[in-house]
Design an enzyme around this catalytic site. Structure first.
Site, short mmCIF file in Angstrom:
data_model
loop_
_atom_site.label_atom_id
_atom_site.label_comp_id
_atom_site.label_asym_id
_atom_site.label_seq_id
_atom_site.Cartn_x
_atom_site.Cartn_y
_atom_site.Cartn_z
N SER A 145 0.87 -1.18 0.00
CA SER A 145 0.00 0.00 0.00
C SER A 145 0.90 1.22 0.00
O SER A 145 2.07 1.14 0.39
CB SER A 145 -0.86 -0.02 1.27
OG SER A 145 -1.47 1.24 1.50
N TYR A 158 -1.96 0.26 10.83
CA TYR A 158 -1.99 -0.25 9.45
C TYR A 158 -0.69 0.10 8.72
O TYR A 158 -0.11 -0.73 8.02
CB TYR A 158 -3.19 0.36 8.74
CG TYR A 158 -3.38 -0.07 7.30
CD1 TYR A 158 -3.62 -1.40 6.98
CD2 TYR A 158 -3.33 0.86 6.27
CE1 TYR A 158 -3.80 -1.80 5.66
CE2 TYR A 158 -3.51 0.48 4.95
CZ TYR A 158 -3.75 -0.85 4.65
OH TYR A 158 -3.94 -1.24 3.34
C1 8X3 Z 1 -5.02 1.66 1.54
C2 8X3 Z 1 -4.50 3.04 1.44
O1 8X3 Z 1 -4.59 5.38 2.43
O2 8X3 Z 1 -6.23 3.80 3.24
O3 8X3 Z 1 -4.02 0.70 1.55
O4 8X3 Z 1 -3.94 3.62 3.90
S1 8X3 Z 1 -4.83 3.98 2.83
#
Ligand code: 8X3
Length: 260
Positions: A145, A158
């Site tokens: 990502s 995340y």
């Molecule tokens: C998804 C992109 O900007 O939501 O992997 O982290 S974000």
């Protein structure tokens, strides 16, 4: 393993896709099947991958469904033992849980995100690396990502997991250079899928919709699947190390043009 089509055709190259029950994983399964791969669709939700395998078989493609939780090491190893050959692995399973500040984020969310995104990728990659090497022309794709490359407020759990996946990809590439396996990292920015934001906000569809509010055209799962398929179908000596893609309206993780 449920064969939705006679996969005995030795001509077919095999591509395993994790997290293939929806979104980018399902779209990638469709694209790779259309590109001629025998796709092995894996995810926890068996009914969904079986339905997708049936859909692909009905369209004349080769597809197999195998229920798999990438965090279950024993299940991953058993899957690998039963697989036979493997030419391409797309590590797509993963996702986000929560968008809380570091000060108040739930450690359990952080743990689960590390387990699915990083350890899931590690488990499946380790288990399939011997088959990918034996193929003489293997490809490992790590679906990270833009969160694997820069942080943003509320994203730390995340972002940390996606940085972990990025490091796994970079390190693996160093370690296996000289073997017939390439490592491709695809890092998408804002992608609107049915489940990513809704899962992150635990079913709060209003919060999930806010993520994309006023953004002219977020990327779609098909955009990312198209990119993955392009990367894995380059000639084998060409390694697309890292491919970052965002919608035109997104200049960075925190700079998004919204027409409100
Ligand atoms: C998804 C992109 O900007 O939501 O992997 O982290 S974000």
């Amino acid at each position: 393993m449920t064969a939705a089509h006679d996969a005995s055709d030795s001509e077919a190259r095999t591509a395993v896709v994790t997290g293939a029950s929806s979104g980018i994983g399902a779209a990638t399964g469709r694209r790779l099947a259309a590109a001629g791969f025998h796709v092995v669709l894996t995810a926890r939700r068996k009914d969904r991958i079986e339905a997708l395998a049936d859909e692909l078989a009905a369209a004349g493609h080769r597809a197999t469904a195998h229920a798999l939780d990438v965090t279950d090491r024993a299940a991953v190893d058993a899957f690998a033992r039963g697989l036979g050959s493997c030419d391409v692995l797309v590590n797509n399973a993963g996702g986000a849980l929560g968008a809380d500040p570091v000060a108040t984020g739930d450690p359990e969310d952080w743990r689960r995100m590390y387990e699915t995104n990083v350890l899931g990728t590690l488990h499946v990659t380790q288990a399939l690396l011997p088959a990918l090497t034996a193929s003489g022309d293997g490809t490992v794709v790590v679906l990270s990502s833009t969160a694997g490359h820069a942080t943003y407020e509320g994203g730390a759990g995340y972002v940390a997991a996606k940085h972990g996946q990025h490091v796994l990809a970079e390190t693996l590439r160093l370690e296996i250079v000289g073997t017939p396996v390439r490592v491709i990292e695809v890092a998408p920015g804002m992608v609107r899928t049915d489940e990513f934001a809704t899962t992150r906000f635990r079913g709060d569809t209003a919060k999930a919709a806010k993520v994309y509010e006023g953004v002219a055209q977020p990327l779609t799962a098909e955009d990312v699947a198209d990119t993955i398929t392009w990367a894995v179908t380059r000639p084998s000596h060409v390694n697309v190390d890292l491919l970052v893609l965002r919608p035109r309206a997104q200049a960075s993780n925190t700079k998004v043009h919204r027409e409100l």
